[in-house]
Design an enzyme around this catalytic site. Sequence first.
Site, short mmCIF file in Angstrom:
data_model
loop_
_atom_site.label_atom_id
_atom_site.label_comp_id
_atom_site.label_asym_id
_atom_site.label_seq_id
_atom_site.Cartn_x
_atom_site.Cartn_y
_atom_site.Cartn_z
N LYS A 39 28.77 69.10 62.12
CA LYS A 39 29.01 68.14 61.02
C LYS A 39 28.32 66.82 61.32
O LYS A 39 27.64 66.25 60.46
CB LYS A 39 30.52 67.92 60.87
CG LYS A 39 30.88 66.73 60.00
CD LYS A 39 32.37 66.51 59.93
CE LYS A 39 32.95 65.68 61.04
NZ LYS A 39 32.73 64.23 60.94
N ASN A 40 28.49 66.33 62.55
CA ASN A 40 27.97 65.00 62.87
C ASN A 40 26.45 64.94 62.96
O ASN A 40 25.88 63.86 63.01
CB ASN A 40 28.58 64.49 64.19
CG ASN A 40 30.02 64.05 64.01
OD1 ASN A 40 30.55 64.10 62.89
ND2 ASN A 40 30.66 63.63 65.09
N CYS A 71 40.48 53.00 59.51
CA CYS A 71 40.83 54.41 59.58
C CYS A 71 41.82 54.61 60.69
O CYS A 71 42.12 53.68 61.44
CB CYS A 71 39.60 55.29 59.75
SG CYS A 71 38.94 55.25 61.39
N ARG A 78 36.97 50.04 63.51
CA ARG A 78 35.60 50.54 63.38
C ARG A 78 34.72 49.68 62.46
O ARG A 78 34.33 50.11 61.37
CB ARG A 78 35.61 52.00 62.90
CG ARG A 78 36.36 52.89 63.83
CD ARG A 78 36.42 54.31 63.32
NE ARG A 78 35.26 55.10 63.69
CZ ARG A 78 35.09 56.36 63.32
NH1 ARG A 78 35.98 56.96 62.59
NH2 ARG A 78 34.02 57.01 63.70
N PRO A 79 34.39 48.48 62.90
CA PRO A 79 33.55 47.61 62.05
C PRO A 79 32.11 48.09 61.94
O PRO A 79 31.69 49.00 62.65
CB PRO A 79 33.61 46.26 62.78
CG PRO A 79 33.99 46.57 64.18
CD PRO A 79 34.76 47.85 64.17
N VAL A 80 31.35 47.45 61.03
CA VAL A 80 29.92 47.80 60.86
C VAL A 80 29.05 46.56 61.15
O VAL A 80 27.92 46.49 60.71
CB VAL A 80 29.63 48.34 59.44
CG1 VAL A 80 30.25 49.70 59.24
CG2 VAL A 80 30.12 47.38 58.36
N LYS A 83 26.76 47.37 72.12
CA LYS A 83 27.46 48.50 72.73
C LYS A 83 26.85 49.74 72.09
O LYS A 83 26.31 49.64 70.99
CB LYS A 83 28.95 48.43 72.35
CG LYS A 83 29.92 48.66 73.49
CD LYS A 83 31.36 48.48 73.00
CE LYS A 83 32.04 49.81 72.74
NZ LYS A 83 33.42 49.69 72.26
N VAL A 84 26.96 50.87 72.76
CA VAL A 84 26.37 52.07 72.17
C VAL A 84 27.08 52.43 70.87
O VAL A 84 28.30 52.53 70.84
CB VAL A 84 26.46 53.26 73.17
CG1 VAL A 84 26.00 54.54 72.50
CG2 VAL A 84 25.64 52.97 74.41
N ASP A 141 35.56 62.61 70.91
CA ASP A 141 35.98 63.62 69.93
C ASP A 141 36.62 64.85 70.57
O ASP A 141 37.08 65.76 69.86
CB ASP A 141 34.79 64.05 69.05
CG ASP A 141 34.41 62.97 68.05
OD1 ASP A 141 35.13 61.98 67.93
OD2 ASP A 141 33.37 63.13 67.37
N ILE A 165 36.28 54.37 73.83
CA ILE A 165 35.38 54.23 72.67
C ILE A 165 36.13 53.64 71.48
O ILE A 165 35.66 52.72 70.82
CB ILE A 165 34.77 55.59 72.27
CG1 ILE A 165 34.10 56.28 73.46
CG2 ILE A 165 33.78 55.43 71.10
CD1 ILE A 165 32.82 55.68 73.95
N ARG A 203 38.02 68.80 57.21
CA ARG A 203 36.88 67.88 57.24
C ARG A 203 35.87 68.30 58.31
O ARG A 203 34.69 67.98 58.20
CB ARG A 203 37.35 66.46 57.57
CG ARG A 203 38.13 65.79 56.47
CD ARG A 203 38.44 64.36 56.85
NE ARG A 203 37.27 63.75 57.44
CZ ARG A 203 37.28 62.87 58.44
NH1 ARG A 203 38.41 62.48 58.97
NH2 ARG A 203 36.17 62.38 58.92
C1 UD1 Z 1 30.30 58.78 65.51
C2 UD1 Z 1 30.90 60.13 65.18
C3 UD1 Z 1 32.35 60.21 65.65
C4 UD1 Z 1 32.43 59.86 67.13
C5 UD1 Z 1 31.75 58.53 67.41
C6 UD1 Z 1 31.67 58.21 68.90
C7 UD1 Z 1 29.75 60.86 63.18
C8 UD1 Z 1 29.85 61.14 61.72
N1 UD1 Z 1 30.84 60.34 63.74
O1 UD1 Z 1 31.06 57.80 64.78
O2 UD1 Z 1 32.82 61.53 65.42
O3 UD1 Z 1 33.80 59.75 67.50
O4 UD1 Z 1 30.39 58.54 66.91
O5 UD1 Z 1 31.02 59.22 69.58
O6 UD1 Z 1 28.75 61.11 63.81
N2 UD1 Z 1 31.18 49.62 66.42
C9 UD1 Z 1 31.25 48.27 66.10
N3 UD1 Z 1 30.36 47.77 65.18
C10 UD1 Z 1 29.41 48.55 64.56
C11 UD1 Z 1 29.34 49.94 64.90
C12 UD1 Z 1 30.22 50.43 65.84
O7 UD1 Z 1 32.08 47.55 66.64
O8 UD1 Z 1 28.63 48.01 63.73
C13 UD1 Z 1 32.11 50.19 67.43
C14 UD1 Z 1 33.16 51.15 66.85
O9 UD1 Z 1 34.25 50.46 66.31
C15 UD1 Z 1 33.53 51.96 68.08
C16 UD1 Z 1 32.21 52.05 68.85
O10 UD1 Z 1 31.38 51.01 68.31
O11 UD1 Z 1 34.48 51.28 68.86
C17 UD1 Z 1 31.48 53.36 68.75
O12 UD1 Z 1 31.41 53.74 67.38
P1 UD1 Z 1 30.18 54.55 66.78
O13 UD1 Z 1 29.43 55.20 67.90
O14 UD1 Z 1 29.44 53.67 65.87
O15 UD1 Z 1 30.95 55.67 65.96
P2 UD1 Z 1 30.48 56.33 64.62
O16 UD1 Z 1 29.00 56.38 64.54
O17 UD1 Z 1 31.21 55.72 63.48
#
Ligand code: UD1
Length: 429
Positions: free
Chosen positions: A22-23, A126, A131-133, A171-172, A316, A338, A408
């Site tokens: 899925k991912n 969620c 989980r900010p962007v 951060k990654v 995960d 994470i 899902r």
């Molecule tokens: C993806 C996976 C999810 C997995 C996660 C970590 C998909 C659809 N989802 O989620 O299943 O659990 O990777 O392996 O592929 N963060 C920020 N700001 C940002 C972006 C991220 O603070 O702009 C933080 C998040 O809150 C979290 C961390 O970074 O604490 C890692 O998140 P991220 O790797 O971005 O997760 P997703 O890509 O959403």
Amino acid sequence: MDCIKIIGGNKLSGTIPISGAKNAALPLMIASLLTDDILSLEDVPYLADIELLTRILSNHGVDYSVNGRREHQSGAYSRIIHFNARHIANTIAPYDLVSRMRASFWVIGPLLARMGEAEVSLPGGCAIGTRPVDWILDGLRKFGADITIENGYVRARTKTILCGIDYTFPKVTVGGTHVMLMVATLARGDTVLRNAACEPEVINLANCLNLMGARIIGAGTSEIYITGVSRLSGARIKVIPDRIEIGTYAIAVGMVGGDIFLEGADSSLLSTVLQTLRKAGVHIIENDQGLRIFRDTSSLAPVDIITQPFPGFPTDLQAQFMSLMTCAKGRSHITEIIFENRFMHVQELARFGASISLSGHTATVEGVKFLKGAEVMATDLRASVSLVIAGLAAEGETVVNRIYHLDRGFECLEEKLSHCGAQIQRIRA
Ligand code: UD1
């Protein structure tokens, strides 16, 4: 609402075909927005999140057609989906669609890169944390986009053109890497992404983009180099096997015993997990068709884990591994770094009689001799499958409620498990 009923105690034996990830499928589908040619994806799993993303892409004007093919009796749809984003009709991704799946926010990258504008609802909170962007928006600004947030929507516009950047993620972030990678393919000049995610899903996306004519090197390492091109063409690529599904079934065998073959599983996608399972006493033999997983009658050893970005132990699989450790002979520590709130399954596992205490980011699990079936509630996608695994091992009957979370991310879960001897059944409301 549907629920799953399990009578625990049966060992698992047989073959489970592993579905496409899925991912990996989600960002590949979103990449279709980058081209006016056809992007064909093989082995797309049949899951609620995938169906939702096809609706979101349709809303942008993407046409798609599906060649369904049911390969195995035990359940795996190996669908080929062809996406055609020749006419982008709409660059707005509305709240009612984006709020249901966080990854749909990623459409902001390709829409901006190809159309020069995008208006995408913020994904919101969620169950596993805020989980900010912010890093994604920061990166888009550095490419030269004008970003504003109004009424819960991010409005992104290119001022003149997007230009390549040298960007270090604080951060990654997997999603951040996907988005920046897609934007960089069409930005003018060179981009370097540092501290990039090394996940196999990022490699799958980069390989797809390169087939489409992008110039990307270094995907799968923490430094990715991209030289922008003026247009991308169509391509055809296979979605990689789902490493979380592989790990989940391997953990299930560790927990209930038995002997299964995970067809299509590739050990390089989860070497840390397999190493951890071996330490716990699970036997794993690899061949070029997949992985054989078995466990004899010896007791499970407790093993500590800390979740990490790839190639570390994936967040995960944290909930599923915690389930396994509830039956180990001794104490284990499970540390989640994470996500901030990814221990919702702890209170549900306690209903089976598990002994787990929480302190900050670490759960301490004291193994018990046996679990007893219980009525439990799924809280998020991965947590819900940890309850299914516990139910398979527990004595008596387990009922897992709110299983829409499972739909899902786990294709044909009950079918795959019952084909291997589990007593598991979906009860439709
Ligand atoms: C993806 C996976 C999810 C997995 C996660 C970590 C998909 C659809 N989802 O989620 O299943 O659990 O990777 O392996 O592929 N963060 C920020 N700001 C940002 C972006 C991220 O603070 O702009 C933080 C998040 O809150 C979290 C961390 O970074 O604490 C890692 O998140 P991220 O790797 O971005 O997760 P997703 O890509 O959403």
